[in-house]
Design a protein around this motif. Structure first.
Motif, PDB file in Angstrom:
ATOM      1  N   HIS A   1       0.849  -1.152  -0.369  1.00 37.13           N
ATOM      2  CA  HIS A   1      -0.084  -0.089   0.077  1.00 37.13           C
ATOM      3  C   HIS A   1       0.837   1.082  -0.077  1.00 37.13           C
ATOM      4  N   CYS A   2       1.946   1.318   0.512  1.00 36.29           N
ATOM      5  CA  CYS A   2       2.805   2.158   0.976  1.00 36.29           C
ATOM      6  C   CYS A   2       3.375   2.879   0.102  1.00 36.29           C
ATOM      7  N   LEU A   3       4.222   1.543  -1.130  1.00 39.63           N
ATOM      8  CA  LEU A   3       4.807   1.592  -2.519  1.00 39.63           C
ATOM      9  C   LEU A   3       4.248   1.812  -3.423  1.00 39.63           C
ATOM     10  N   ASN A   4       2.082   1.384  -3.062  1.00 39.08           N
ATOM     11  CA  ASN A   4       1.460   2.516  -4.314  1.00 39.08           C
ATOM     12  C   ASN A   4       0.198   3.394  -4.225  1.00 39.08           C
ATOM     13  N   TYR A   5       0.655   3.825  -3.418  1.00 43.25           N
ATOM     14  CA  TYR A   5       0.050   4.836  -2.964  1.00 43.25           C
ATOM     15  C   TYR A   5      -0.079   5.731  -3.688  1.00 43.25           C
ATOM     16  N   THR A   6      -0.999   6.650  -4.429  1.00 44.82           N
ATOM     17  CA  THR A   6      -1.562   7.290  -5.403  1.00 44.82           C
ATOM     18  C   THR A   6      -2.501   8.623  -4.526  1.00 44.82           C
ATOM     19  N   GLU A   7      -1.829   9.675  -5.798  1.00 44.86           N
ATOM     20  CA  GLU A   7      -3.352  10.638  -5.025  1.00 44.86           C
ATOM     21  C   GLU A   7      -3.735  11.004  -6.254  1.00 44.86           C
ATOM     22  N   GLU A   8      -4.409  11.907  -6.062  1.00 47.25           N
ATOM     23  CA  GLU A   8      -5.019  12.730  -8.026  1.00 47.25           C
ATOM     24  C   GLU A   8      -4.847  13.616  -7.617  1.00 47.25           C
ATOM     25  N   GLN A   9      -4.515  14.744  -8.960  1.00 49.38           N
ATOM     26  CA  GLN A   9      -3.959  15.518  -8.881  1.00 49.38           C
ATOM     27  C   GLN A   9      -4.772  15.676 -10.223  1.00 49.38           C
ATOM     28  N   ALA A  10      -4.921  17.616 -10.343  1.00 50.79           N
ATOM     29  CA  ALA A  10      -5.887  17.691 -11.193  1.00 50.79           C
ATOM     30  C   ALA A  10      -4.262  18.642 -12.311  1.00 50.79           C
ATOM     31  N   THR A  11      -4.515  18.385 -13.787  1.00 52.03           N
ATOM     32  CA  THR A  11      -3.843  18.787 -14.708  1.00 52.03           C
ATOM     33  C   THR A  11      -3.668  20.138 -14.758  1.00 52.03           C
ATOM     34  N   PRO A  12      -2.719  20.625 -15.917  1.00 53.25           N
ATOM     35  CA  PRO A  12      -3.225  22.150 -16.259  1.00 53.25           C
ATOM     36  C   PRO A  12      -4.284  22.419 -17.046  1.00 53.25           C
ATOM     37  N   LYS A  13      -5.075  21.102 -18.045  1.00 54.49           N
ATOM     38  CA  LYS A  13      -6.092  21.163 -18.489  1.00 54.49           C
ATOM     39  C   LYS A  13      -7.453  21.480 -17.518  1.00 54.49           C
TER      40      LYS A  13
ATOM     41  N   SER B   1      -8.683  18.440 -16.096  1.00 51.09           N
ATOM     42  CA  SER B   1      -8.540  16.721 -15.494  1.00 51.09           C
ATOM     43  C   SER B   1      -8.043  16.246 -14.182  1.00 51.09           C
ATOM     44  N   ILE B   2      -8.045  15.273 -13.874  1.00 49.32           N
ATOM     45  CA  ILE B   2      -7.692  14.777 -12.776  1.00 49.32           C
ATOM     46  C   ILE B   2      -7.513  13.199 -12.926  1.00 49.32           C
ATOM     47  N   VAL B   3      -5.838  13.171 -12.464  1.00 46.24           N
ATOM     48  CA  VAL B   3      -5.602  11.921 -12.706  1.00 46.24           C
ATOM     49  C   VAL B   3      -4.473  11.739 -11.398  1.00 46.24           C
ATOM     50  N   LYS B   4      -4.342   9.960 -11.645  1.00 44.54           N
ATOM     51  CA  LYS B   4      -3.803   9.560 -10.320  1.00 44.54           C
ATOM     52  C   LYS B   4      -2.133   9.116 -10.350  1.00 44.54           C
ATOM     53  N   VAL B   5      -1.455  10.379  -9.595  1.00 43.03           N
ATOM     54  CA  VAL B   5      -0.196  10.581  -9.568  1.00 43.03           C
ATOM     55  C   VAL B   5       0.496   8.890  -8.560  1.00 43.03           C
ATOM     56  N   ASN B   6       1.795   8.265  -8.775  1.00 42.37           N
ATOM     57  CA  ASN B   6       2.034   7.554  -7.926  1.00 42.37           C
ATOM     58  C   ASN B   6       2.587   8.464  -6.864  1.00 42.37           C
ATOM     59  N   LYS B   7       2.328   8.279  -5.116  1.00 35.79           N
ATOM     60  CA  LYS B   7       3.070   8.857  -4.538  1.00 35.79           C
ATOM     61  C   LYS B   7       3.430   8.136  -3.573  1.00 35.79           C
ATOM     62  N   PRO B   8       4.031   6.941  -3.445  1.00 32.47           N
ATOM     63  CA  PRO B   8       4.959   6.553  -2.752  1.00 32.47           C
ATOM     64  C   PRO B   8       4.743   7.309  -1.573  1.00 32.47           C
ATOM     65  N   ARG B   9       4.586   6.164  -0.440  1.00 33.88           N
ATOM     66  CA  ARG B   9       5.012   6.900   1.147  1.00 33.88           C
ATOM     67  C   ARG B   9       5.936   6.236   1.679  1.00 33.88           C
ATOM     68  N   ILE B  10       6.472   6.681   2.957  1.00 37.27           N
ATOM     69  CA  ILE B  10       7.449   5.935   3.900  1.00 37.27           C
ATOM     70  C   ILE B  10       6.653   5.318   5.231  1.00 37.27           C
ATOM     71  N   PRO B  11       6.815   4.151   5.005  1.00 36.05           N
ATOM     72  CA  PRO B  11       6.120   2.877   6.581  1.00 36.05           C
ATOM     73  C   PRO B  11       6.413   3.370   7.447  1.00 36.05           C
ATOM     74  N   THR B  12       5.324   3.526   8.452  1.00 35.45           N
ATOM     75  CA  THR B  12       5.936   3.549   9.518  1.00 35.45           C
ATOM     76  C   THR B  12       5.195   3.015  10.957  1.00 35.45           C
ATOM     77  N   MET B  13       5.728   3.331  11.734  1.00 35.39           N
ATOM     78  CA  MET B  13       4.906   2.088  12.653  1.00 35.39           C
ATOM     79  C   MET B  13       3.550   2.792  12.906  1.00 35.39           C
ATOM     80  N   GLY B  14       3.762   3.679  12.860  1.00 34.32           N
ATOM     81  CA  GLY B  14       1.758   4.076  13.059  1.00 34.32           C
ATOM     82  C   GLY B  14       0.724   3.926  12.598  1.00 34.32           C
ATOM     83  N   GLY B  15       1.377   3.527  11.230  1.00 38.85           N
ATOM     84  CA  GLY B  15       0.700   3.507   9.548  1.00 38.85           C
ATOM     85  C   GLY B  15       0.803   2.664  10.144  1.00 38.85           C
TER      86      GLY B  15
END
Length: 122
Positions: free
Chosen positions: A15-27, A29-43
């Motif tokens: 899940h951390c490695l494949n985490y994505t966020e939605e971001q708006a493009t200049p035009k 539209s909404i795209v999903k962008v891969n944003k890997p997360r650093i695993p934590t004990m809390g997470g």
């Protein structure tokens, strides 16, 4: 049950490695962008719906010891790699490593023998 715990832990790391966020493009539209997360004990605790007391209890049970140690090491390694590779908050990662891993800023140097120094205080 150890296999189930190990599987759930691996799912968290994926899940951390494949985490994505939605971001708006200049035009607009909404795209999903891969944003890997650093695993934590809390997470991980949140992912497992577990508290740290229960995690500690698992670490004391013989059948879970290796899983817990491996997971702790994997999270520690992820934080160290993030620090080295410029991911995340450098200040936050350094704080974590000092607080949890015993990293220190100062070095103690022991010297044996004489030191001859002349001080001029003009």
């Amino acid at each position: 049950m150890p296999d189930e715990l190990e599987e759930a832990i691996e799912q968290y790391f994926q899940h951390c490695l494949n985490y994505t966020e939605e971001q708006a493009t200049p035009k607009g539209s909404i795209v999903k962008v891969n944003k890997p997360r650093i695993p934590t004990m809390g997470g991980l605790m949140n992912w497992l719906d577990m508290d740290r007391v229960t995690w500690h209890e698992y670490s004391q049970a013989k059948e879970y010891t290796n899983i817990i140690k491996k997971t702790d090491n994997k999270i520690r390694e992820a934080k160290e790699e993030a620090l080295v590779n410029g991911q995340g908050s450098t200040t936050g990662l350094i704080f974590y490593l000092k607080a949890k891993e015993g990293w220190v800023d100062k070095q103690t140097i022991n010297h044996e023998g004489e030191i001859n120094v002349t001080l001029n205080l003009d």
